[in-house]
Structures are given as C-alpha cells and as structure tokens.
Scaffold this active site. Structure first.
Site, PDB file in Angstrom:
ATOM      1  N   LYS A  78       3.947 -18.311 -25.902  1.00  0.00           N
ATOM      2  CA  LYS A  78       5.254 -17.741 -25.586  1.00  0.00           C
ATOM      3  C   LYS A  78       5.709 -18.260 -24.231  1.00  0.00           C
ATOM      4  CE  LYS A  78       7.581 -13.204 -25.301  1.00  0.00           C
ATOM      5  NZ  LYS A  78       7.392 -11.735 -25.434  1.00  0.00           N
ATOM      6  N   SER A 158      10.701  -9.054 -28.333  1.00  0.00           N
ATOM      7  CA  SER A 158      11.144 -10.314 -27.775  1.00  0.00           C
ATOM      8  C   SER A 158      10.324 -11.520 -28.235  1.00  0.00           C
ATOM      9  CB  SER A 158      11.059 -10.231 -26.241  1.00  0.00           C
ATOM     10  OG  SER A 158       9.706 -10.075 -25.805  1.00  0.00           O
ATOM     11  N   SER A 182       7.259  -5.462 -28.228  1.00  0.00           N
ATOM     12  CA  SER A 182       7.645  -6.851 -28.468  1.00  0.00           C
ATOM     13  C   SER A 182       6.584  -7.726 -29.099  1.00  0.00           C
ATOM     14  CB  SER A 182       8.122  -7.492 -27.164  1.00  0.00           C
ATOM     15  OG  SER A 182       9.370  -6.967 -26.787  1.00  0.00           O
TER      16      SER A 182
END
Length: 492
Positions: A78, A158, A182
């Site tokens: 990420k 997210s 998330s």
C-alpha cells in the site's frame, strides 16, 4: 500446472520450497498480471524489477539451502508505507515525487523475510475514505461486478488498491492499514480475508500517519492461513515506534485450528442496526451457525455505547489528522505551490489548497474545529471520554465470551459514485468496524457468501487484546464451513 497467480502466499511459499517452480517464474507471472490489470487502477507505481531481484535472490537461497519465511512470494505494498528509493505518495498530490531515503519497518521486515515488491498500491488519499474514490491518482475499480450490470463497483477503502489487486490475482497478498475499518471493509467488498491486529502489534514507523492512536497495519490475502503467515512477518517490537508492543510474535500459522470447542462467541445486540438489509442479517445468522457447528457456544452480549462509536471516531480521527497533516507545508518535501510575489503564509495556503483533495480538506477542517480553543472540551475531550466507555463495554463483554461475531459492513459493495456526494452515507460504511478500532482490538473479516447480485459479503470476528490466535481460529472455522470459492470474472 496450476496458473501461478491462482496460488496464495502459503501455496507459493511451500511450492517454491518443494521445487515445483522457481521464484523468477512466480515474479514474472504476477508482474504480467499487474500489467494486464491496469484498467482497475490498483497500482500507483509498478516495480517488477524489485520483484525479479528478490526472486533471483530467493532462487539462489534455495540452491544454497537458506530459504527465508517468504522466499518466492511477491507482494503488493500500500502506498502509505515508505519504501527506500521508490516513490511514496499516500495517493496525494502534495507528496508527488517524494522518494524516501529510508524503509518503513514493516516493508523492511517483509523484504528481509524474502518477499519481493510488485509495486505500490493505490488508496484513498492519506487513507481517508471508504470507496477508494479520493485518490489523487484516480478511482480504483473492484474486479467484481453486479450480475446483469456493467456499473463499476467500489473496492472499499482506504485499502482499495490492496483489496482489488489481491482479488484480481495481481498479487497473492498485500499490506493494508486500518484506522476505522480500512482493511476489513475492503476485504469484505471483494471476497478476501484481512486482519487488523491489536494496536501496537505492527510498527507504524515509516507509515504515513492519518490518526496515530488508531492506525494499524495488517495483511490482506486470500485465506486465513495466508493472513496468519503474512502477519507473523509484519508484527514485532520496534523501538522507533513509541506505541509498539514489546512482546514476542506468536506462531499464529502453527496454532491455527478451526475447532472452537470450549469457546464462547458473543453476538452484540447493538449491531442489529435499523434498516440493515435482510441479506446481512441472514449472513450473520449463517455465521452463527458455522461457529456453533465448530463447537462454540453462542451467547448474547451488550455493547451499549456502540451507537456513539461513529460520531466519536469522526471527532478523534479528524482531530489527529489535522495535527499529523500540518507538516505538509511545501517546505520540507513534496509539492510546492509558489505564486508570483507570494509570502510564506500565502505559499503555505496555496500548497495545501492544491495538494490536498476535498475529503482530506474536509477532515482537516473538522479536526481543527474540534481542537480549537472554544470547542476542545465540548468535542474532543468528550469524545475521548466516550472512547473509554466503548473500550469498557468490550472489557465487560469478555467476562461472558471469548470472541465476538458481527457483519463486517452494512451492505455489499456499492457502485462508484453512489455515495461520493453524501459524506455521512459514506461514513456509515464503518459502523461495524469502528468500535473495535477505538478499543484497539484485533478484528478480522472473512468472506461468508454472496448477495443476490453475486457480490461478496464478509463476517467480522473481534477478539480480546492480543488474541489474534483466537480471531484467526474463528476465521478459519468460518472459512472451512462457508467454502467460499467465488471469484470475479476477468472483465477488465
């Protein structure tokens, strides 16, 4: 031979160790899949050279008999984790062109364990969002679609780039971060597993901060066993992180067992919210049946302050964000806007106006407001008191149960654009995941089935502090009984 991209982390690790294939073959197969999946916009930066270099090192290690725990396994990272020599943006223009001179603790641990990096994954800007529609690099698309519809679906947020990449077989696993859900919500939206460990299990050093008392890294992968093996390599004490827990890392994979005899699973009545779709309620009941079949005793519990969790979170998290994001001023790193004749104050304002997206600006404004002199006690102080009450609810529940079972999200994935004009509707996606984040508890989402439109639905297990093993075991019990094998078609 099975397509290598269909194999998960443990299958790749064990198959490589057994000599079934080379690490270079694996890295090449996944790098090809990354290139083929560009339409999903899951990646901000692709790093096939990193994956191939790690693969060559793994092949050499196998020949020398010195295999590492993740030798032969390429991963997605990420783009919130700083990676030395590779651009790190938090999906924001304000960090455009930022190339760290250091490695985050977690990526350093993963690379030391033999893993390669396929690239940096897209996300909601600064991890603020529930649909991956706030990224400065464009929306991430889910690889799933509703039956009979061509509408682009949200991959959750997210960690939407992470969830999309794993579900689309572009990576066997990916790092995520979870502030209010998330990891878990996007995992539920795309039919994979993801666990948020106890706050402090994984170092936050080198991870771009959103809300420091809530942020926690964790793994996203295709199975519970993959998550267990992945988390073992992410977790551990880090003296550079003052919130890191100085505890040994358990052998979670070895300890996996779907036998829940002697365990009590609590079902919190407050999670049966008004207007919850019948499909979610039915999924919950099915999850209860799965755990009962695994030998667990089901008990009703009450978490009376649950109804205050969402407003509490949306005071505390923006408050911490407004403080953390104050450092992005155009002076030290990242983008700078310098209008002709501008003074320092005007440069700050221009840089932040151009660099931050609407959702980030909204949360900074909320956070600055609740921390201001006239409202600090009325909002932020009160929210911290309620957070304590929410944590106490969980402590009391542990007197009668070992784990909790809830839905992960109040619905299946929605189409991109469906909720982007209504921030409150978007925030409600976190209604089931936020309470455990406020209490710092380990929690996991595992796929439980499909809705009527053929979209994945997730079940959430919440555990006591440091009981990742119990959470993983309950997740395994559900996984074994649900038999979830559905996967998205390659429409992209």
């Amino acid at each position: 031979m099975t397509d290598l991209t269909d194999l998960g982390i443990v299958e790749l690790r064990d198959g490589f160790a057994a000599g079934d294939f080379s690490a270079r073959e694996v890295a090449t197969a996944f790098s090809t899949a990354v290139s083929a999946g560009k339409a999903l916009n899951a990646w901000i930066v692709e790093t096939p050279e990193h994956a191939l270099a790690a693969a060559d090192a793994a092949d050499a290690d196998r020949a020398a008999g010195t295999l590492k725990p993740l030798s032969g396994v390429p991963l997605g990272i990420k783009d919130l984790f700083c990676t030395k020599g590779v651009q790190t943006t938090a999906a924001s223009h304000i960090l455009g062109g930022f190339v760290p001179e250091y490695e985050s603790t977690i990526t350093a641990k993963l690379f030391a364990a033999g893993a390669g990096m396929l690239g940096k994954l897209n996300l909601d800007q600064f991890a603020m969002g529930s649909s991956n529609e706030t990224s400065a690099y464009g929306n991430v698309l889910s690889p799933w679609q509703r039956a009979g519809s061509n509408a682009a679906m949200a991959p959750g947020g997210s960690s939407g780039g992470s969830s999309s990449a794993v579900a689309a077989r572009m990576a066997p696993g990916a790092t995520g971060t979870d502030t209010g859900g998330s990891i878990r919500q996007p995992a539920a939206f795309v039919g994979i597993s993801g666990i948020k460990p106890t706050y402090g299990r994984c170092s936050r050093w080198g991870v771009v901060a959103f809300a420091s008392s809530l942020d926690q890294a964790g793994p996203m992968a295709r199975s519970v066993r993959d998550c267990a093996a992945f988390l073992e390599q992410m977790a551990g004490f880090d003296q550079r992180d003052s919130t890191s827990l100085d505890l040994p890392v358990p052998k979670w994979e070895v300890g996996l067992s779907g036998d829940l005899r002697g365990k009590r699973i609590g079902v919190p009545k407050e999670y049966r919210v008004d207007g919850m779709p019948a499909e979610i309620d039915a999924l919950w009941e099915q999850g209860i049946a799965y755990l009962r079949d695994a030998g667990a005793e089901i008990v009703d519990v009450s978490l009376p302050h649950t109804k205050y969790a969402l407003p509490t979170y949306y005071i505390i998290a923006p408050a911490e964000a407004s403080s953390n994001l104050a450092r992005y001023d155009g002076v030290r790193y990242g983008e700078r806007e310098l209008p002709d004749g501008a003074n320092l104050q005007e440069m700050y304002a221009a840089t932040r106006a151009a660099g931050f997206g609407p959702e980030v600006k909204r949360r900074i404004l909320i956070g600055t407001y609740v921390l201001s002199a006239g409202y600090y006690d009325a909002y932020y102080t009160q929210a911290q008191k309620v957070r304590t009450l929410i944590a106490r609810d969980f402590e009391r529940a542990w007197a009668t149960c070992d784990l909790l079972l809830t839905p992960t999200a109040p619905s299946a994935a929605f189409a991109l654009g469906d909720k982007s004009d209504d921030p409150l509707a978007m925030y409600l996606n976190d209604v089931f995941t936020v309470p455990s984040s406020l209490a710092g508890l380990p929690a996991m989402s595992v796929p439980g089935g499909l809705d009527a439109a053929g979209l994945p639905l997730g079940l959430q297990i919440i555990g006591k502090p440091l009981d990742e093993q119990g959470v993983l075991n309950a997740g395994l019990a559900i996984e074994e009984r649900a038999g979830f094998t559905a996967r998205p078609g390659a429409w992209w």
